[in-house]
Write a protein that holds these residues in place. Structure first.
Motif, PDB file in Angstrom:
ATOM      1  N   VAL A 172       0.852  -1.188   0.000  1.00 36.60           N
ATOM      2  CA  VAL A 172       0.000   0.000   0.000  1.00 36.60           C
ATOM      3  C   VAL A 172       0.885   1.235   0.000  1.00 36.60           C
ATOM      4  N   ILE A 173       0.661   2.119  -0.965  1.00 38.68           N
ATOM      5  CA  ILE A 173       1.388   3.390  -1.055  1.00 38.68           C
ATOM      6  C   ILE A 173       0.365   4.497  -0.822  1.00 38.68           C
ATOM      7  N   ASP A 174       0.463   5.159   0.308  1.00 38.23           N
ATOM      8  CA  ASP A 174      -0.573   6.097   0.752  1.00 38.23           C
ATOM      9  C   ASP A 174      -0.175   7.546   0.461  1.00 38.23           C
ATOM     10  N   ASN A 175      -1.146   8.293  -0.071  1.00 38.25           N
ATOM     11  CA  ASN A 175      -0.973   9.726  -0.358  1.00 38.25           C
ATOM     12  C   ASN A 175       0.067   9.981  -1.442  1.00 38.25           C
ATOM     13  N   ALA A 176       0.044   9.195  -2.505  1.00 34.51           N
ATOM     14  CA  ALA A 176       0.952   9.397  -3.639  1.00 34.51           C
ATOM     15  C   ALA A 176       0.282  10.329  -4.641  1.00 34.51           C
ATOM     16  N   ASP A 177       0.287  11.617  -4.326  1.00 30.35           N
ATOM     17  CA  ASP A 177      -0.455  12.571  -5.150  1.00 30.35           C
ATOM     18  C   ASP A 177       0.269  12.938  -6.430  1.00 30.35           C
ATOM     19  N   ASP A 178       1.564  12.680  -6.504  1.00 34.06           N
ATOM     20  CA  ASP A 178       2.314  12.957  -7.726  1.00 34.06           C
ATOM     21  C   ASP A 178       2.832  11.643  -8.308  1.00 34.06           C
TER      22      ASP A 178
END
Length: 756
Positions: A172-178
């Motif tokens: 799980v990779i959380d908050n990968a907005d870019d």
């Protein structure tokens, strides 16, 4: 050894890019300092990674309303596909507005996977560098070795180990907005050749939460899963769960619709109403029902003026969220917690990692401003508890024990806030023109707390490790928003220079390089490339790059820097003399001993004339000159210099300081080369006991001493004992510095040398 003078006592800022090549990318969430990291730095980067264990659920499974279909949709990637679940794609992006509950959904999926005996890792991606560090840490946790990173892209190493596992797993990779942060280019993400790839086995999966839902920014093989706001009736269930006595179903539905179905806004409203219901003196303007809250919300939301886009979401959702927590803050003020709003604003200027709030929030500093009325410890604590009660922050208070009372109370009590609350609070302060007021307070506070910690003192390093990211975060924010207030910039440069010097002294050369690059960029914009601050930091950046393993690049930087600094400051300026010292050591370590000796002899005369015999830089210059003499076997002159500088240094410094150990190590090396093996061994064992006890067995200086001891054992004919030492030193050096670092290579060569 680290035989240079101490850092200057003014802020340092530097030129040149951090290590192999620093890349600055202006992104929606701010300016990030990204760096391509070679094999030599892999282990040191992993060492500063955030935890990769799955966090606890923030919302109980039964209270996660309206997400049954999404959970079923995602069921195929947790290793146990269910009827109706989609399992063709093994990588899913959960995208949606900030505050819509993406992280809560990902957490629920992760915990369901764990209950199905799936191995799960959680990678925080709020900061690109922290995310990459966590991915390195994951690779090492899977069994990667330092040598695996030799001549290989680190993502290849990670995925080779992931795909070799014989059990089900979920990443799980959380908050990968870019999305671009998951690769060195958008093409790398599209082709699945970098950090983000489809798992080889169908039983394994990857989940990413992101505010970025543009398919073209991801890849065709990724399943895009929109996390929408909740329907009004579903949102009403959340409100009723939290505030069961605030009104009927239709009233709750009406308020849910007004809040746009955003779970974060619904939680804030529900917690507000629950708190208002227990207020002993609610007052005539109290909002105790869903209807009263909605009317107040409708009246206030239209008066908010904010950009059309920001913080990764629409203006309407930002208005809804901002209004809900402003209403919550109003309640806290009415209840006597008038410090809640300014405290939230102050804390939002810190970094994303947990904040040691008792160290950061200092009543005596707050009392010197008009922003914090009567900031007593009791009122501050009460306001923080109230903020936690309404869901705006989370507190982690360590129990106080007699033996650890100080650290437990001040440094192990942490505070976190929702990333969106942090980001939007910052943006709102900027729009209202008050951000710099709070930055000024934080600058004073962090200047005070860091001024009490010595970056050179290893006993303070555990505290520095907690504080360091919050020393550089304000500079990142000011760079992002192009704030040039010279007074505030100078204060934060001073603070960040201390924390970055700690990184360097602790042997975290890669992170020190990244931090110095940030400091340099800020200082050059605010004070000019030719300022003493910028030139000093350039000097320290080159030092960190050299000790990180790139001597050639450090030499080039320092040669250019000497000329620039001399023209800007004059040849007798202390910063120019410090750069020349740094260059002399770098030349000597690069094998140019004769050139280094000539440079250092000339510098020593200038140091004595300008700085005096007992200045730390004068002593360091003499010591480095002594090393050059030892390397060309002039043992008598070298030893005379060592004994003089040791006597001079001891006048103001302790036996446990690194420079004291450096000087004594050079004396021991001279004894070894002269053939006085028994005395050399005795001295090195004494040094090793001090270094291990104070700095730890993995500190670079400890390892250098231990390598020297192994060499003495070999010269004494105890080959097996020597090889045991060399093998352990090599293991520790590779773990700390990487397999290709020059220090690791030197120990590797010693093990392979059968003629010694």
């Amino acid at each position: 050894m680290r035989i240079e003078g101490n850092r200057d006592e003014e802020p340092h800022v530097q030129s040149a890019h951090a290590l192999d090549r620093a890349q600055q990318a202006a992104q929606q969430s701010g300016i990030q300092y990204n760096i391509f990291i070679g094999a030599a730095q892999a282990r040191s980067v992993a060492a500063i990674a955030p935890p990769i264990a799955v966090p606890q659920l923030k919302i109980a499974s039964h209270a996660l309303r309206g997400r049954a279909e999404l959970l079923e949709y995602a069921s195929g990637i947790i290793g146990t596909p269910q009827p109706g679940g989609v399992s063709e794609s093994r990588v899913t992006v959960l995208y949606g507005l900030g505050g819509v509950g993406k992280t809560a959904l990902a957490l629920e999926i992760a915990h369901r996977a764990i209950r199905h005996h799936v191995k799960v890792w959680w990678i925080p991606a709020d900061e690109a560098e922290g995310m990459r560090s966590a991915l390195y840490a994951l690779a090492f946790s899977l069994g990667a070795r330092d040598e695996d990173f030799d001549h290989a892209h680190p993502s290849d190493v990670l995925w080779r180990y992931l795909d070799s596992l014989d059990h089900s797993w979920l990443l799980v990779i959380d908050n990968a907005d870019d999305p671009a942060a998951l690769g060195s280019s958008s093409r790398g993400v599209q082709e699945g050749t970098e950090w983000l790839r489809p798992p080889a086995a169908h039983r394994n999966g990857v989940i990413i939460s992101s505010r970025n839902g543009r398919p073209e920014r991801w890849a065709s093989w990724i399943r895009m899963c929109h996390v929408p706001p909740l329907a009004p009736d579903v949102g009403a269930q959340i409100l009723v769960d939290l505030a069961p006595h605030a009104g009927g179903e239709q009233e709750a539905i009406s308020l849910s619709a007004a809040l746009g179905g955003l779970p974060l806004a619904l939680e804030l409203a529900g917690r507000y109403l629950a708190a208002a219901a227990t207020d002993p003196f609610p007052g005539e303007n109290a909002l105790e029902s869903f209807t009263a809250y909605r009317v107040n919300f409708d009246r206030r939301v239209g008066h908010l003026d904010m950009p059309a886009e920001g913080a990764g979401q629409s203006a309407s959702s930002r208005r809804a969220l901002t209004t809900t927590w402003e209403i919550s803050l109003d309640l806290l003020e009415r209840q006597g917690h008038d410090l809640a709003r300014p405290l939230l604003r102050l804390l939002s200027c810190c970094g994303v990692s947990p904040v040691p709030y008792r160290a950061i929030i200092r009543p005596e500093v707050l009392a010197g401003t008009t922003l914090f009325p009567e900031p007593t410890a009791q009122r501050i604590g009460s306001s923080l508890r109230a903020l936690e009660g309404l869901g705006l922050i989370s507190l982690e208070i360590s129990p106080r024990t007699p033996e650890h009372a100080e650290d437990a109370g001040e440094w192990n009590s942490r505070l976190t806030m929702h990333p969106l609350v942090r980001t939007v609070t910052r943006q709102n302060m900027y729009g209202q023109g008050v951000l710099q007021l709070y930055l000024a307070v934080l600058a004073t506070t962090t200047d005070s707390v860091t001024g009490e910690l010595d970056p050179d003192d290893a006993h303070h390093w555990p505290r520095w490790s907690i504080l360091a990211s919050h020393c550089t975060a304000p500079l990142e924010l000011m760079a992002e928003l192009d704030i040039h207030d010279t007074v505030i910039v100078s204060a934060f440069l001073r603070v960040a220079e201390r924390s970055t010097w700690y990184r360097y002294m602790a042997g975290q050369y890669m992170q020190a390089s990244i931090d110095y690059q940030l400091l340099l960029d800020v200082a050059q914009r605010a004070m000019g490339a030719g300022s003493s601050e910028a030139l000093s930091i350039s000097n320290n950046l080159a030092r960190a790059i050299r000790d990180g393993g790139d001597n050639t690049r450090a030499q080039a930087m320092l040669r250019a820097l000497v000329a620039t600094a001399d023209a800007s400051l004059g040849s007798d300026h202390p910063t120019v003399l410090s750069i020349r010292l740094n260059l002399g050591r770098t030349l000597r370590e690069g094998g140019q001993v004769a050139v280094a000796e000539s440079e250092l002899r000339a510098l020593l005369d200038d140091d004595r004339r300008v700085l005096g015999e007992l200045h730390s830089d004068t002593i360091a210059t003499a010591l480095n000159l002594g090393v050059c003499l030892r390397l060309r076997s002039d043992f008598d002159e070298a030893e005379a210099i060592y004994r003089q500088v040791l006597s001079d240094w001891r006048q103001a410094h302790s036996e446990a300081e690194l420079t004291t150990l450096d000087i004594r190590f050079e004396l021991a090396e001279t004894m070894h080369q002269r053939g006085d093996l028994a005395q050399a061994e005795s001295e090195l064992r004494d040094l090793l006991a001090i270094a291990s006890g104070v700095y730890g067995e993995a500190h670079p200086n400890t390892l250098i001493i231990r390598h020297g001891l192994a060499a003495v054992l070999r010269s004494s004919g105890r080959l097996e004992a020597a090889n045991v030492e060399f093998r352990e030193v090599l293991r520790l050096k590779r773990a700390k510095l990487g397999a290709e670092h020059p220090l690791s290579r030197a120990t590797e060569a010693a093990l392979e040398d059968r003629t010694a």
